[in-house]
Design a protein around this motif. Structure first.
Motif, PDB file in Angstrom:
ATOM      1  N   GLU A  78       8.404  11.122   3.806  1.00 14.68           N
ATOM      2  CA  GLU A  78       8.950  10.550   5.032  1.00 14.68           C
ATOM      3  C   GLU A  78       7.849   9.877   5.851  1.00 14.68           C
ATOM      4  N   LYS A 100       6.911   6.736   4.160  1.00 10.92           N
ATOM      5  CA  LYS A 100       7.969   5.730   4.335  1.00 10.92           C
ATOM      6  C   LYS A 100       7.851   5.061   5.699  1.00 10.92           C
ATOM      7  N   ASN A 130       4.625   2.556  -0.099  1.00  9.72           N
ATOM      8  CA  ASN A 130       6.035   2.458  -0.461  1.00  9.72           C
ATOM      9  C   ASN A 130       6.390   3.616  -1.388  1.00  9.72           C
ATOM     10  N   LYS A 155       9.043   4.471  -2.699  1.00  9.55           N
ATOM     11  CA  LYS A 155       9.975   4.152  -3.770  1.00  9.55           C
ATOM     12  C   LYS A 155       9.243   3.776  -5.057  1.00  9.55           C
ATOM     13  N   LEU A 166      13.089  -0.168   4.558  1.00  9.08           N
ATOM     14  CA  LEU A 166      12.300   1.005   4.181  1.00  9.08           C
ATOM     15  C   LEU A 166      12.396   2.096   5.236  1.00  9.08           C
ATOM     16  N   ILE A 222      15.306   8.751   1.036  1.00  2.58           N
ATOM     17  CA  ILE A 222      14.523   8.963  -0.192  1.00  2.58           C
ATOM     18  C   ILE A 222      15.152  10.082  -1.002  1.00  2.58           C
TER      19      ILE A 222
END
Length: 213
Positions: free
Chosen positions: A78, A81, A131, A133, A208, A213
């Motif tokens: 988190e 992110k 990032n 992801k 984002l 997530i």
């Protein structure tokens, strides 16, 4: 010792999926292209190397099983992110300011601007490593490309193949968009290009920040 090349039939579909992801437009590729056409091949290539190292960091994390650890400590993801989203918003603000600057002032400013290799590399690295992801993308590639009982050598093979391809693609973008034709096109449409980059970074940053997530 298992024959690592026996896993190639598993790897190819994952590799093709990875190529599509790396070649498609994204914050990293957009940053490389923007840097290359506005500040030349050297700056574009160094920034591309930073992006590559960010990707390689996540690749190693996924290969070593650190993705599972990060999933357990969701707060870490988190934080990353939020940092990544805010950084993209910052890049959007810089692009917006550049788009509003008259061409004469921009030319004068660029003549005084000199990025160090460290600054460029860190910028590229920050874009990709913040990032979260990306790590799940790598985890998906490894999971898709290998069976559960695959040996470490097979994991190294898929990471090596994908990483070497990303290095060629990222630096290739920098070289391609640093040509004289690209530079002329950028000078002719600089404010439109910077404005488009501002919008793109804003959308990517907000996406984002608001994603789960």
């Amino acid at each position: 010792m298992p024959d690592v090349f026996a896993y190639l039939p598993y790897i190819w579909p994952a590799y093709l999926a990875y190529l599509i992801a790396v070649l498609s437009p994204g914050p990293a590729n957009f940053a490389i292209i923007g840097m290359a056409i506005s500040h030349g091949r050297r700056n574009g290539v160094i920034l591309a190397l930073g992006v590559f190292c960010g990707s390689l960091t996540w690749a190693c994390a996924a290969a070593l099983g650190l993705a599972a650890v990060l999933r357990t400590y969701a707060i870490a993801l988190e934080i990353m992110k939020v940092l990544g989203g805010l950084y993209l918003i910052y890049l959007a603000w810089k692009a917006y300011r550049s788009a509003r600057t008259p061409d004469i002032e921009t030319a004068s400013s660029e003549s005084r601007t000199s990025y160090t290799a460290r600054q460029l590399w860190l910028r590229g690295y920050a874009i990709h490593v913040t990032n979260p992801k990306a790590i799940f993308g790598w985890l998906a590639i490894i999971s898709l490309g290998l069976p559960a009982d695959a040996p470490p050598s097979a994991i190294l093979l898929i990471v090596g193949i994908c990483s070497s391809s990303s290095l060629v693609i990222f630096t290739g973008y920098a070289v391609l968009f640093s040509t004289r034709h690209a530079l002329r096109g950028y000078k002719a449409a600089r404010r439109w290009i910077e404005g488009t980059m501002a919008v793109f970074y804003s959308i990517a940053g907000v996406k984002l920040l608001t994603s789960r997530i």
